[in-house]
Design a protein around this motif. Structure first.
Motif, PDB file in Angstrom:
ATOM      1  N   SER A   1      -8.452   2.550   7.883  1.00 46.40           N
ATOM      2  CA  SER A   1      -9.612   1.765   7.458  1.00 46.40           C
ATOM      3  C   SER A   1      -9.245   0.831   6.304  1.00 46.40           C
ATOM      4  O   SER A   1      -9.761  -0.277   6.221  1.00 46.40           O
ATOM      5  N   GLY A   2      -8.334   1.262   5.423  1.00 46.89           N
ATOM      6  CA  GLY A   2      -7.879   0.396   4.345  1.00 46.89           C
ATOM      7  C   GLY A   2      -7.114  -0.795   4.873  1.00 46.89           C
ATOM      8  O   GLY A   2      -7.289  -1.926   4.426  1.00 46.89           O
TER       9      GLY A   2
ATOM     10  N   SER B   1      -7.404  -2.032   7.937  1.00 51.44           N
ATOM     11  CA  SER B   1      -8.378  -2.852   8.648  1.00 51.44           C
ATOM     12  C   SER B   1      -9.180  -3.698   7.659  1.00 51.44           C
ATOM     13  O   SER B   1      -9.432  -4.873   7.906  1.00 51.44           O
ATOM     14  N   ARG B   2      -9.559  -3.121   6.529  1.00 50.74           N
ATOM     15  CA  ARG B   2     -10.327  -3.851   5.513  1.00 50.74           C
ATOM     16  C   ARG B   2      -9.481  -4.972   4.917  1.00 50.74           C
ATOM     17  O   ARG B   2      -9.966  -6.080   4.723  1.00 50.74           O
ATOM     18  N   ALA B   3      -8.196  -4.708   4.670  1.00 54.20           N
ATOM     19  CA  ALA B   3      -7.303  -5.739   4.134  1.00 54.20           C
ATOM     20  C   ALA B   3      -7.135  -6.875   5.142  1.00 54.20           C
ATOM     21  O   ALA B   3      -7.177  -8.054   4.775  1.00 54.20           O
TER      22      ALA B   3
ATOM     23  N   ARG C   1     -11.062 -13.341   6.832  1.00 53.05           N
ATOM     24  CA  ARG C   1     -12.296 -13.964   6.339  1.00 53.05           C
ATOM     25  C   ARG C   1     -11.970 -15.047   5.304  1.00 53.05           C
ATOM     26  O   ARG C   1     -12.535 -16.138   5.316  1.00 53.05           O
TER      27      ARG C   1
ATOM     28  N   SER D   1       0.844  -1.186   0.000  1.00 56.75           N
ATOM     29  CA  SER D   1       0.000   0.000   0.000  1.00 56.75           C
ATOM     30  C   SER D   1       0.881   1.237   0.000  1.00 56.75           C
ATOM     31  O   SER D   1       2.008   1.200   0.452  1.00 56.75           O
TER      32      SER D   1
ATOM     33  N   ALA E   1     -10.816  -7.949  -3.799  1.00 60.10           N
ATOM     34  CA  ALA E   1     -11.168  -6.853  -2.883  1.00 60.10           C
ATOM     35  C   ALA E   1     -10.425  -5.567  -3.228  1.00 60.10           C
ATOM     36  O   ALA E   1     -10.568  -4.561  -2.550  1.00 60.10           O
TER      37      ALA E   1
ATOM     38  N   GLN F   1      -9.229  -7.727   7.560  1.00 55.76           N
ATOM     39  CA  GLN F   1     -10.495  -8.463   7.646  1.00 55.76           C
ATOM     40  C   GLN F   1     -10.715  -9.348   6.414  1.00 55.76           C
ATOM     41  O   GLN F   1     -11.206 -10.472   6.543  1.00 55.76           O
ATOM     42  N   THR F   2     -10.338  -8.863   5.236  1.00 58.13           N
ATOM     43  CA  THR F   2     -10.456  -9.662   4.009  1.00 58.13           C
ATOM     44  C   THR F   2      -9.598 -10.909   4.123  1.00 58.13           C
ATOM     45  O   THR F   2     -10.041 -12.019   3.805  1.00 58.13           O
TER      46      THR F   2
END
Length: 124
Positions: A10-11, A13-15, A21, A3, A71, A17-18
């Motif tokens: 938030s990016g 955190s999203r990575a 998951r 990145s 994602a 979580q992706t």
């Protein structure tokens, strides 16, 4: 794909979580997420997980790579996929290690990264 400098929380955190998951969806075992911010310039988080066999390790890694790309996190760098004993996926701010259980036990890398920082414990 790493990145850009100053990536948003938030990016990240999203990575994270992706990735988590995807590992859960692939039935990866003993998933451990380690915050290594400030401990290493390599990444902000390290995830360690196990697959039950060579085939399962390969499937978990392939699924993770596809999930990250879909994602919008680009193509991560991968090492060890051909042997499938220990697959390393470098997604920039997140590094994922997928091991066969006996290989994970041998290297025990999460213990090394979760060890207390000796400098912080030194009493002056």
């Amino acid at each position: 794909m790493p990145s850009p400098a100053g990536a948003s929380e938030s990016g990240l955190s999203r990575a994270l979580q992706t990735a988590l998951r995807s590992l859960e969806d692939s039935k990866a075992e003993n998933i451990v997420s380690i915050d290594i911010q400030g401990k290493s310039p390599l990444a902000d988080y390290m995830i360690v997980a196990s697959g039950r066999s060579h085939r399962h390790v390969t499937a978990v890694a392939d699924h993770l790579l596809r999930s990250l790309k879909e994602a919008g996190f680009g193509s991560a760098r991968v090492e060890g996929l051909s042997g499938a004993d220990w697959v390393l996926i470098d997604a920039g701010d997140i590094i994922v290690h997928v091991f066969r259980p006996e290989v994970r036990e041998f290297y025990n890398i999460e213990k090394m990264w979760q060890a207390p920082d000796l400098e912080e414990e030194t009493v002056h």
